[in-house]
Each structure stands twice: as structure tokens, then as C-alpha cells.
Scaffold this active site. Structure first.
Site, PDB file in Angstrom:
ATOM      1  N   GLU A  66       0.833  -1.194   0.000  1.00  0.00           N
ATOM      2  CA  GLU A  66       0.000   0.000   0.000  1.00  0.00           C
ATOM      3  C   GLU A  66       0.874   1.252   0.000  1.00  0.00           C
ATOM      4  O   GLU A  66       1.950   1.282   0.595  1.00  0.00           O
ATOM      5  CB  GLU A  66      -0.921  -0.014   1.219  1.00  0.00           C
ATOM      6  CG  GLU A  66      -1.966  -1.107   1.090  1.00  0.00           C
ATOM      7  CD  GLU A  66      -2.915  -1.187   2.263  1.00  0.00           C
ATOM      8  OE1 GLU A  66      -4.094  -1.462   2.023  1.00  0.00           O
ATOM      9  OE2 GLU A  66      -2.493  -0.978   3.415  1.00  0.00           O
ATOM     10  N   CYS A  88       6.811  -6.764   7.162  1.00  0.00           N
ATOM     11  CA  CYS A  88       7.976  -6.247   7.880  1.00  0.00           C
ATOM     12  C   CYS A  88       8.531  -7.375   8.740  1.00  0.00           C
ATOM     13  O   CYS A  88       7.754  -8.125   9.330  1.00  0.00           O
ATOM     14  CB  CYS A  88       7.569  -5.058   8.761  1.00  0.00           C
ATOM     15  SG  CYS A  88       8.966  -4.266   9.596  1.00  0.00           S
ATOM     16  N   CYS A  93      -1.320   5.963   9.769  1.00  0.00           N
ATOM     17  CA  CYS A  93      -0.065   5.335  10.188  1.00  0.00           C
ATOM     18  C   CYS A  93      -0.326   4.004  10.855  1.00  0.00           C
ATOM     19  O   CYS A  93      -1.146   3.904  11.751  1.00  0.00           O
ATOM     20  CB  CYS A  93       0.641   6.169  11.246  1.00  0.00           C
ATOM     21  SG  CYS A  93       1.176   7.726  10.691  1.00  0.00           S
TER      22      CYS A  93
END
Ligand code: SAH
Ligand code: SF4
Length: 386
Positions: A122, A142, A373
Site C-alpha cells: 500500500e 515487515c 499510520c
């Protein structure tokens, strides 16, 4: 060479070797054509030599690819038709595929991009009046697992290639019709880049460095390093390299004021504890009052948002040119934390302001499309877990 730099070279090799485990697939299509986006100038020149053309063609191609934004060799009117045809047999100028593009009620735009191996990331555009920042991703998932971050829960991880990183910016430009590259930096809608999307950029250092070098090139997209901010959870040895080689603005995800808590919520802290992290910030090249380091601090209710912690933060940052970005925690499905109350955030900010720190509270943007975020996680992954 300074002892630090020697240590860095070793550590760099170690991280590079580790990072290679997550390398992206080669930049070659099934039909054998090669992707030009993401190649360094010298690589394009070498490709030209290999097909019997003069190296100066690299300069022409660079202009068409990164200044004009064309994806079709037939549009390159400084190149004769027979050569256009020859180039299109050997090369492509690609973009990531767009799986979805959503625009939030507040104007934030989010793309789910897909790549040739079907992996997805994204990318988010955050407008601010007549300008705006593109938040780019550097990895699928991640390898780190900060407890408050949605991306960290994604199982599959691979590094993005240079083409995939630069491609996010180019595709966002396509979407905004911002080609050719505007003259100068004023008035650009895509005026800034924040490397704060999915992934830890300093664990994909070689590719992010090459991608940003392309983006900063004066004959192409020409975005200056002052308009680029890279956020890291604290990969200390790579912070030195990032400063020396790229010189972009640095943002550090601090989130806690003592090692016990940071070990828990940012597990990388066990490897690079707060003292080492702050030492790396102190020696970050170019950090000055004009170019301060941003410390990101996610506000988790009852976990890290007390007044005592605000004072401790002031103490820790005492001799660093710093600003603090307070990010109210953005929840995601199944997340284990609550957002701090607005009063707690305000009180925390007040302590920082009183101590002379600029400490903007980051307004959540694009929450309705899960673009804020730490909410990024590809839809396929979301669906799998549902
Ligand atoms: N891996 C890098 C960059 C990507 S994360 C890093 O950690 O810095 C970008 C920022 O979003 C980081 O400061 C991260 O800590 C923060 N973040 C992650 N999850 C969040 C959430 N749920 N709410 C608010 N901020 C979050
Ligand atoms: Fe990775 Fe950054 Fe999320 Fe931590 S906050 S899991 S380092 S993307």
C-alpha cells in the site's frame, strides 16, 4: 576511517546478506524484456552498449522516463522509429499494477499496488493544500514486529526492488497527472516523500538508497533530499550510512522512554537500545536546528502517555536538534491497544512545548480507508486472517 565506519561496513555486509534472503524477483519479464525503471544511469548506458547503441542514449531515455514520465517508446520523439522499435523489443518501462485506488473523505488517497509475483503493498498520498506527501512502502510486510503496528503482523515478507519503490512514486504521479516533472519544487502536488509505509527501510537499504538516488536526480524527478524523510525503528548502523550517503531527513520511531518498555513494544530495541539509538541521532550528519530529527511517538493509552514520560522524553532529547511527532494510536482489527485520550495527548504535548520542542499532534488521515499510520496491511492478508 573512523572506527564507527569500519564497524558499519561489517554490519552493512551482515545486514545486506540477511536482506538478500528477502530479495525481490529479478527485473525481467517472462518474455525476456528488461525493466528500465530502477536501473542506475550507468546500467542503462551498459544496456545500450550491449545492444550496439551509443551510451548517450541513456541520457535521452532518462529524460523520457523520469522527466516526461512516458511508458511507451513510441512517444519518444527524439529517438528514430527503428530504434524505438528495437528498444521496445528488449525493454519495458513499467509501473506497478493498481489493484485498488481509494480516496478518503479527507482527500487522502491510498493505492494497493501489485507486482509481477502478485505480492502487494500500500502507498498513501496525504494532501496538504496545494502540496502533499507520498508515503511509500519498502517491503511487503515487515520482519520486525512492533506490537502496535498492523504491518508487523503480516507474515509474508520480501524486499521491494528499486523499480517497485520508484514505481510507487511514478504511479502516484500518473494518478495525479503530474507529468512532465514540474519545473522547480514549488507547486508540485507530490512535493514530498515520507518513507513511512510498510516495512523497515533500513533493512532494505541498498534498494531504498538506489531508489531515492533516482528520485533525487536533477535530470529526472529532481526532488531534493530536504523533501524526503526516512523513518526507521532504529537500525543503528544503517542510520550512519543513510546520513552519509543519502543525507535525507531522518525520523526515528522512539515510542518509549525506557528500555524495558521499548524492548516490549519495539522489539528491535533489544538489539539497539535507546542510548545507542540516541547516540546515532546525535552524530546524524546535517542534524541542526534547521534540519531537526523527528522523533515519532505513538500515543498508547495507559502504556506510554504519562506526564512523567513526557518529562523523561525531554531529558533524553536534551542535546539533540529534535522535534516530536505525537501520533495518536490508530487502531486496526484485533489491535491490543487503545488510543490515548485527547486530554492525555494535549498534556503530553504541553510538557514538550514548554521545554521548547515543536510537537505537532499528527492528525489521523484517511482512517476511513485504513490509510493512517500503522494501519497498512495488504487486503489479501486482511482477507486471509478474517
Ligand atoms: N518501519 C519504519 C517505517 C514505517 S512505520 C518505522 O517503524 O519507523 C511509520 C510510523 O508509523 C512509525 O513511527 C510507526 O511506529 C508508526 N505506527 C505504526 N503503527 C501505528 C499505529 N497503529 N498507530 C499509529 N502509528 C503507528
Ligand atoms: Fe515494521 Fe515499522 Fe511496523 Fe515496526 S512500526 S513493525 S518497524 S513497519
Amino acid at each position: 576511517m573512523a572506527p564507527e565506519a569500519l564497524l558499519n561496513a561489517e554490519e552493512r555486509e551482515r545486514i545486506r546478506a540477511k536482506s538478500a534472503l528477502f530479495d525481490p524477483p529479478a527485473a525481467r519479464l517472462a518474455d525476456g524484456r528488461r525493466e528500465l525503471v530502477g536501473m542506475r544511469r550507468e546500467e542503462i548506458a551498459a544496456e545500450m552498449l550491449a545492444i550496439g547503441e551509443k551510451p548517450f542514449r541513456a541520457k535521452q531515455l532518462w529524460h523520457w522516463i523520469y522527466h516526461q514520465g512516458v511508458t511507451d517508446f513510441a512517444a519518444m520523439n527524439t529517438i528514430a522509429k527503428p530504434l524505438q522499435a528495437k528498444l521496445s523489443e528488449q525493454f519495458v518501462i513499467g509501473r506497478p499494477g493498481v489493484t485498488t485506488e481509494q480516496t478518503s473523505s479527507d482527500g487522502t488517497r491510498k493505492w494497493l499496488f501489485n507486482f509481477r509475483d502478485q505480492q502487494q503493498v500500500e502507498t498513501v498520498y496525504i494532501p496538504d493544500h496545494d502540496r502533499g506527501a507520498l508515503c511509500i512502502s519498502t517491503q511487503v510486510g515487515c520482519t520486525l514486529s512492533c506490537t502496535f503496528c498492523h504491518t508487523g503482523t503480516q507474515k509474508l515478507v520480501r524486499n521491494l526492488s528499486v523499480a517497485e519503490i520508484v514505481g510507487q512514486f511514478m504511479a502516484a504521479r500518473d494518478s495525479h497527472g503530474e507529468w512532465p516533472t514540474p519545473k522547480g519544487e514549488e507547486g508540485r502536488r507530490l512535493s514530498n516523500i515520507v518513507v513511512m509505509g510498510m516495512g523497515e527501510p533500513l533493512y532494505n537499504y541498498e534498494n531504498i538508497a538506489a531508489a531515492l538516488t533516482i528520485i533525487m536526480d536533477h535530470e529526472g524527478i529532481a526532488l531534493s533530499r530536504r523533501r524526503i524523510t526516512l523513518s526507521t525503528s532504529g537500525v543503528v548502523p544503517m542510520m550512519d550510512l543513510c546520513g552519509q550517503e543519502l543525507g535525507v531527513n531522518l525520523a526515528v520511531s522512539l515510542h518509549a522512554t525506557n528500555d524495558a518498555l521499548r524492548n516490549e513494544i519495539v522489539p528491535l530495541n533489544r538489539k539497539y537500545p535507546i542510548t545507542e539509538l540516541l547516540a546515532a541521532c546525535r552524530r546524524y550528519p546535517g542534524a541542526s536546528n534547521a534540519r531537526r530529527i523527528t522523533f515519532e511517538y505513538v500515543m498508547l493509552r495507559g502504556v506510554n502517555d504519562s506526564i512523567a514520560e513526557a518529562h523523561e522524553l525531554v531529558r533524553l532529547l536534551a542535546d539533540i536538534p529534535a522535534k516530536v511527532n505525537l501520533i495518536p494510536f490508530n487502531p486496526w482489527p484485533g489491535s491490543p491497544y487503545k488510543t490515548s485520550t485527547p486530554e492525555a495527548v494535549r498534556a503530553f504535548a504541553e510538557v514538550l512545548n514548554d521545554a521548547g520542542y515543536s510537537s505537532p499532534i499528527r492528525r489521523p488521515r484517511g482512517r476511513d480507508i485504513l490509510a493512517a499510520c500503522g494501519q497498512l496491511k495488504t487486503a489479501t492478508e486482511r482477507a486471509k486472517r478474517a
